[in-house]
Design a protein around this motif. Structure first.
Motif: not given
Length: 191
Positions: A76-82
Motif C-alpha cells: 500500500k505504501g509503495s502504491a501511494m508513493a508511486a
C-alpha cells in the motif's frame, strides 16, 4: 473535464481502492494472469515510469530500473508513493505539452496521460471487484475514458493490450459498455 483533472481523479480513485485492500494480495482479478498483488505492481510500474517519461527520458535511458517487484514489504505504501510521484510529475509537465518516448515511439503527452487515466480507472475496478469493494465507477470518468477509447479499441485489441470482448448480457449502461470494451465481464466475481 480538463485532462489534468481527469487524470487526478482516476489516480485518486486508484489510491482509494488500493488503500482498502486487505492483507490478502493473492486474490484473483479479472486480469486472469494477475492476482491483486501483480496487478497493483503493474500499475505501480506505470506510475513509476510516469516521471521519467514526462521529463523526456527514453525507455533505454531508464533501462531495467523499474522491472520486477516494486511493492516490497509495504504494497500500500509503495502504491501511494508511486501514485503521488506520478501526480506531481503530471501536474508539473502536462500543461506545457510536448512528447514522451514510449515503447512504440514518440507520442503526445496528452495521449500518454489519457492512457494512464484508462489504466487507473479500469485496473481500479479490477482491484475493487477482486477485493469485494464498491463496483461503481465515477460516471464522468467513465464518459471521458469511453470517448477517448472509442477509436482505439480495435488497435488495443489487435496489439494484445486488452482481452476479447466477453460474451455478456450485462451491457447497456455506460460503465458496463466501457468494461466490455476493455475485455471485462461487468458481472465478474472472484471464484
Amino acid at each position: 473535464m480538463a485532462l489534468e483533472t481527469t487524470y487526478r481523479r482516476s489516480v485518486e480513485f486508484w489510491k482509494g481502492t488500493v488503500s482498502e485492500v486487505s492483507d490478502d494480495w493473492s486474490k484473483p482479478t479479472p486480469c486472469t494472469d494477475w492476482d491483486v498483488r501483480a496487478l497493483v505492481n503493474h500499475v505501480v510500474g506505470e506510475d513509476r515510469w510516469t516521471r521519467p517519461l514526462v521529463e523526456g527520458m527514453t525507455i533505454a535511458e531508464v533501462g531495467d530500473a523499474l522491472d520486477g517487484d516494486l511493492l516490497g514489504e509495504n504494497p500500500k505504501g509503495s502504491a501511494m508513493a508511486a501514485a503521488d510521484e506520478a501526480l506531481t510529475a503530471v501536474a508539473e509537465r502536462l500543461p506545457a505539452g510536448g512528447k514522451v518516448h514510449l515503447s512504440y515511439g514518440e507520442e503526445d503527452i496528452a495521449e500518454y496521460i489519457s492512457q494512464l487515466v484508462a489504466d487507473h480507472l479500469i485496473h481500479g475496478w479490477d482491484v475493487a471487484v477482486a477485493t469485494g469493494q464498491k463496483r461503481d465507477l465515477d460516471p464522468e470518468l467513465v464518459a471521458a475514458v469511453a470517448a477517448w477509447f472509442r477509436n482505439r479499441e480495435d488497435m488495443y485489441r489487435s496489439g494484445g493490450a486488452i482481452a476479447a470482448r466477453p460474451e455478456s448480457d450485462a451491457g447497456g449502461s455506460p460503465q458496463a459498455d466501457l468494461l466490455i470494451a476493455f475485455g471485462r465481464n461487468p458481472d465478474w466475481t472472484p471464484r
